[in-house]
Design a protein around this motif. Structure first.
Motif, PDB file in Angstrom:
ATOM      1  N   ALA A  16       0.851  -1.194   0.000  1.00  0.00           N
ATOM      2  CA  ALA A  16       0.000   0.000   0.000  1.00  0.00           C
ATOM      3  C   ALA A  16       0.880   1.235   0.000  1.00  0.00           C
ATOM      4  O   ALA A  16       1.963   1.237   0.588  1.00  0.00           O
ATOM      5  N   PRO A  17       0.441   2.281  -0.683  1.00  0.00           N
ATOM      6  CA  PRO A  17       1.232   3.517  -0.664  1.00  0.00           C
ATOM      7  C   PRO A  17       1.398   4.008   0.769  1.00  0.00           C
ATOM      8  O   PRO A  17       0.484   3.902   1.582  1.00  0.00           O
ATOM      9  N   ASP A  18       2.563   4.524   1.058  1.00  0.00           N
ATOM     10  CA  ASP A  18       2.868   5.046   2.388  1.00  0.00           C
ATOM     11  C   ASP A  18       2.839   6.566   2.331  1.00  0.00           C
ATOM     12  O   ASP A  18       3.778   7.194   1.839  1.00  0.00           O
ATOM     13  N   PRO A  19       1.742   7.181   2.805  1.00  0.00           N
ATOM     14  CA  PRO A  19       1.656   8.643   2.719  1.00  0.00           C
ATOM     15  C   PRO A  19       2.760   9.350   3.498  1.00  0.00           C
ATOM     16  O   PRO A  19       3.188  10.432   3.125  1.00  0.00           O
ATOM     17  N   ALA A  23       5.352  12.099   2.034  1.00  0.00           N
ATOM     18  CA  ALA A  23       5.523  13.401   2.690  1.00  0.00           C
ATOM     19  C   ALA A  23       6.997  13.667   2.976  1.00  0.00           C
ATOM     20  O   ALA A  23       7.481  14.780   2.769  1.00  0.00           O
ATOM     21  N   ARG A  24       7.731  12.652   3.448  1.00  0.00           N
ATOM     22  CA  ARG A  24       9.164  12.839   3.723  1.00  0.00           C
ATOM     23  C   ARG A  24       9.930  13.125   2.427  1.00  0.00           C
ATOM     24  O   ARG A  24      10.866  13.918   2.417  1.00  0.00           O
ATOM     25  N   ILE A  39      10.361  23.050   4.451  1.00  0.00           N
ATOM     26  CA  ILE A  39       9.639  23.472   3.246  1.00  0.00           C
ATOM     27  C   ILE A  39       8.903  22.269   2.670  1.00  0.00           C
ATOM     28  O   ILE A  39       9.504  21.225   2.418  1.00  0.00           O
ATOM     29  N   GLU A  40       7.607  22.436   2.468  1.00  0.00           N
ATOM     30  CA  GLU A  40       6.807  21.422   1.785  1.00  0.00           C
ATOM     31  C   GLU A  40       6.975  21.641   0.278  1.00  0.00           C
ATOM     32  O   GLU A  40       6.669  22.726  -0.235  1.00  0.00           O
ATOM     33  N   LEU A 184      17.094  11.635   5.745  1.00  0.00           N
ATOM     34  CA  LEU A 184      17.598  11.788   7.103  1.00  0.00           C
ATOM     35  C   LEU A 184      17.246  10.545   7.920  1.00  0.00           C
ATOM     36  O   LEU A 184      16.247   9.879   7.653  1.00  0.00           O
ATOM     37  N   PRO A 185      18.051  10.241   8.951  1.00  0.00           N
ATOM     38  CA  PRO A 185      17.695   9.102   9.789  1.00  0.00           C
ATOM     39  C   PRO A 185      16.355   9.360  10.474  1.00  0.00           C
ATOM     40  O   PRO A 185      16.034  10.513  10.789  1.00  0.00           O
ATOM     41  N   PRO A 186      15.571   8.299  10.716  1.00  0.00           N
ATOM     42  CA  PRO A 186      14.286   8.502  11.388  1.00  0.00           C
ATOM     43  C   PRO A 186      14.486   9.117  12.771  1.00  0.00           C
ATOM     44  O   PRO A 186      15.463   8.816  13.448  1.00  0.00           O
ATOM     45  N   ALA A 187      13.562   9.963  13.152  1.00  0.00           N
ATOM     46  CA  ALA A 187      13.637  10.585  14.479  1.00  0.00           C
ATOM     47  C   ALA A 187      13.423   9.519  15.540  1.00  0.00           C
ATOM     48  O   ALA A 187      12.626   8.603  15.361  1.00  0.00           O
ATOM     49  N   ALA A 188      14.135   9.635  16.633  1.00  0.00           N
ATOM     50  CA  ALA A 188      14.016   8.647  17.707  1.00  0.00           C
ATOM     51  C   ALA A 188      12.688   8.792  18.409  1.00  0.00           C
ATOM     52  O   ALA A 188      12.116   9.822  18.493  1.00  0.00           O
TER      53      ALA A 188
END
Length: 188
Positions: A16-19, A23-24, A39-40, A184-188
């Motif tokens: 399934a698409p991962d929204p 976004a990232r 910035i989006e 970027l690494p995922p936020a903890a």
């Protein structure tokens, strides 16, 4: 495709698409002297320009580039490694981009809007961009909108201003780094 009995086989569903992943992929993080700016990116408005911003970001092109032209009450312009306003990605073999102007009423140049700088030729955007301090309706439909600041506008507001009518900055503030959130690494 069919199974051995000759009846059509059910397609195998993909993931399934991962929204959140999308976004990232469409979030640019500028690290400035005064903080982070999020910035989006808006590929639905300017797909070619967004792809250029992403490619240049991933290549490290924007790291340490100056905000060479900054006009109080108008905008901050960067993306030229030479800091003269005459350089850009075309110097490194990237072709100029065709204009992707938004239809009237679809997108406007308001505070936080990110647009592409260009020469008098509407199809000459390369790598230089600007972030609006205030609305500028005169730019609507004349320049490509590729993003909008969604966090960190206070850091943009603190970018050193230029002097004189053209807004060129002596000893300008710089983009420390530019990264896509997806890289970027995922936020903890």
């Amino acid at each position: 495709m069919s199974d051995e009995a000759g009846t059509p086989a059910e397609p195998i569903p993909g993931p399934a698409p991962d929204p959140q992943a999308e976004a990232r992929e469409n979030t640019l993080i500028l690290e400035l002297k005064h903080g982070k700016v999020t910035i989006e990116l808006l590929p639905e408005l300017a797909p070619q320009h967004v792809e250029r911003i992403k490619a240049l970001t991933r290549a490290g092109f924007y790291d340490n580039t100056p905000f060479h032209r900054v006009i109080e009450g108008f905008m901050a312009q960067g993306g030229d490694p030479t800091g003269t306003g005459r350089g850009g990605a075309r110097d490194q073999g990237y072709p100029d981009l065709p204009a992707e102007f938004s239809a009237p009423g679809k997108a406007r140049f308001v505070r936080g809007t990110c647009g592409m700088a260009r020469t008098m030729d509407p199809n000459s955007a390369s790598s230089q961009f600007f972030i609006m301090f205030a609305p500028a309706p005169s730019l609507d439909g004349q320049y490509t909108i590729w993003g909008r600041v969604v966090a960190g506008m206070e850091a943009v507001d603190r970018i050193k201003r230029g002097t004189g009518p053209n807004g060129m900055v002596q000893d300008p503030d710089r983009i420390v780094s530019a990264r896509l959130a997806a890289d970027l690494p995922p936020a903890a």
